[in-house]
Design a protein around this motif. Structure first.
Motif, PDB file in Angstrom:
ATOM      1  N   THR A   8      -3.633   0.797   0.793  1.00 12.08           N
ATOM      2  CA  THR A   8      -3.880   2.229   0.906  1.00 12.08           C
ATOM      3  C   THR A   8      -3.533   2.660   2.328  1.00 12.08           C
ATOM      4  OG1 THR A   8      -6.206   1.892   1.495  1.00 12.08           O
ATOM      5  CG2 THR A   8      -5.695   2.215  -0.844  1.00 12.08           C
ATOM      6  N   ASN A   9      -3.406   3.956   2.526  1.00 10.55           N
ATOM      7  CA  ASN A   9      -3.046   4.421   3.863  1.00 10.55           C
ATOM      8  C   ASN A   9      -3.602   5.815   4.112  1.00 10.55           C
ATOM      9  OD1 ASN A   9      -0.878   6.609   3.441  1.00 10.55           O
ATOM     10  ND2 ASN A   9      -0.156   4.948   2.116  1.00 10.55           N
ATOM     11  N   THR A  10      -3.589   6.180   5.378  1.00 10.72           N
ATOM     12  CA  THR A  10      -4.045   7.502   5.797  1.00 10.72           C
ATOM     13  C   THR A  10      -2.899   8.286   6.436  1.00 10.72           C
ATOM     14  OG1 THR A  10      -4.765   6.627   7.936  1.00 10.72           O
ATOM     15  CG2 THR A  10      -6.424   6.722   6.184  1.00 10.72           C
ATOM     16  N   TYR A  44       4.424   2.702  -3.170  1.00 12.74           N
ATOM     17  CA  TYR A  44       5.350   1.794  -2.503  1.00 12.74           C
ATOM     18  C   TYR A  44       4.719   1.320  -1.198  1.00 12.74           C
ATOM     19  CZ  TYR A  44       9.500   0.472   0.209  1.00 12.74           C
ATOM     20  OH  TYR A  44      10.404  -0.188   0.985  1.00 12.74           O
ATOM     21  N   SER A  45       4.817   0.017  -0.947  1.00 15.72           N
ATOM     22  CA  SER A  45       4.352  -0.525   0.335  1.00 15.72           C
ATOM     23  C   SER A  45       5.539  -0.638   1.274  1.00 15.72           C
ATOM     24  CB  SER A  45       3.752  -1.920   0.158  1.00 15.72           C
ATOM     25  OG  SER A  45       2.512  -1.851  -0.477  1.00 15.72           O
ATOM     26  N   PRO A  46       5.406  -0.112   2.480  1.00 15.29           N
ATOM     27  CA  PRO A  46       6.514  -0.227   3.420  1.00 15.29           C
ATOM     28  C   PRO A  46       6.675  -1.662   3.909  1.00 15.29           C
ATOM     29  CG  PRO A  46       4.608   0.651   4.534  1.00 15.29           C
ATOM     30  CD  PRO A  46       4.254   0.546   3.071  1.00 15.29           C
ATOM     31  N   THR A  47       7.859  -1.968   4.387  1.00 12.45           N
ATOM     32  CA  THR A  47       8.051  -3.259   5.041  1.00 12.45           C
ATOM     33  C   THR A  47       7.177  -3.288   6.282  1.00 12.45           C
ATOM     34  OG1 THR A  47       9.841  -2.460   6.467  1.00 12.45           O
ATOM     35  CG2 THR A  47      10.485  -3.369   4.296  1.00 12.45           C
ATOM     36  N   GLU A  64      -5.214   1.283  11.636  1.00 11.94           N
ATOM     37  CA  GLU A  64      -5.671   2.670  11.609  1.00 11.94           C
ATOM     38  C   GLU A  64      -5.010   3.447  10.473  1.00 11.94           C
ATOM     39  OE1 GLU A  64      -6.027   4.668  15.558  1.00 11.94           O
ATOM     40  OE2 GLU A  64      -5.191   2.766  16.266  1.00 11.94           O
ATOM     41  N   LEU A  65      -3.827   2.994  10.052  1.00  6.75           N
ATOM     42  CA  LEU A  65      -3.073   3.697   9.011  1.00  6.75           C
ATOM     43  C   LEU A  65      -3.105   3.006   7.658  1.00  6.75           C
ATOM     44  CD1 LEU A  65       0.142   4.784  10.945  1.00  6.75           C
ATOM     45  CD2 LEU A  65      -1.780   6.195  10.280  1.00  6.75           C
ATOM     46  N   PHE A  66      -3.167   1.681   7.663  1.00  6.17           N
ATOM     47  CA  PHE A  66      -3.063   0.921   6.423  1.00  6.17           C
ATOM     48  C   PHE A  66      -4.312   0.079   6.205  1.00  6.17           C
ATOM     49  CE2 PHE A  66       1.227   1.672   7.953  1.00  6.17           C
ATOM     50  CZ  PHE A  66       1.842   2.180   6.820  1.00  6.17           C
ATOM     51  N   GLN A  67      -4.759   0.035   4.949  1.00  2.00           N
ATOM     52  CA  GLN A  67      -5.923  -0.760   4.589  1.00  2.00           C
ATOM     53  C   GLN A  67      -5.567  -1.598   3.359  1.00  2.00           C
ATOM     54  OE1 GLN A  67      -6.285   2.886   4.585  1.00  2.00           O
ATOM     55  NE2 GLN A  67      -6.409   2.626   6.792  1.00  2.00           N
TER      56      GLN A  67
END
Length: 77
Positions: A8-10, A44-47, A64-67
């Motif tokens: 997940t991300n913010t 989609y998950s970034p590289t 801080e951005l990805f969990q």
């Protein structure tokens, strides 16, 4: 059919706080707006390299951005 990622991300919240459009952030990190939309929506998950580029665009750390959800002690998903 593509399986959604568990990451997940913010990004959207950070992007909106920074006053950036999807197109502006996508241009800064060198991807299409469609790719950025898919990442924001968790499709989609970034590289790792792209994740770092996105984090650097906000002056933030990856965590801080990805969990990623923690695994339980039984090792089950």
């Amino acid at each position: 059919m593509v399986k959604p990622t568990r990451v997940t991300n913010t990004i959207r919240a950070q992007r909106e706080r920074a006053g950036l459009t999807q197109a502006e952030l996508a241009h800064r990190v060198g991807v299409t707006r469609q790719t950025l939309i898919a990442i924001e929506q968790g499709k989609y998950s970034p590289t790792l390299e792209l994740a770092f580029q996105i984090a650097h665009a906000f002056g933030a750390g990856l965590d801080e951005l990805f969990q990623y959800p923690e695994q339980n002690s039984g090792g089950q998903k």
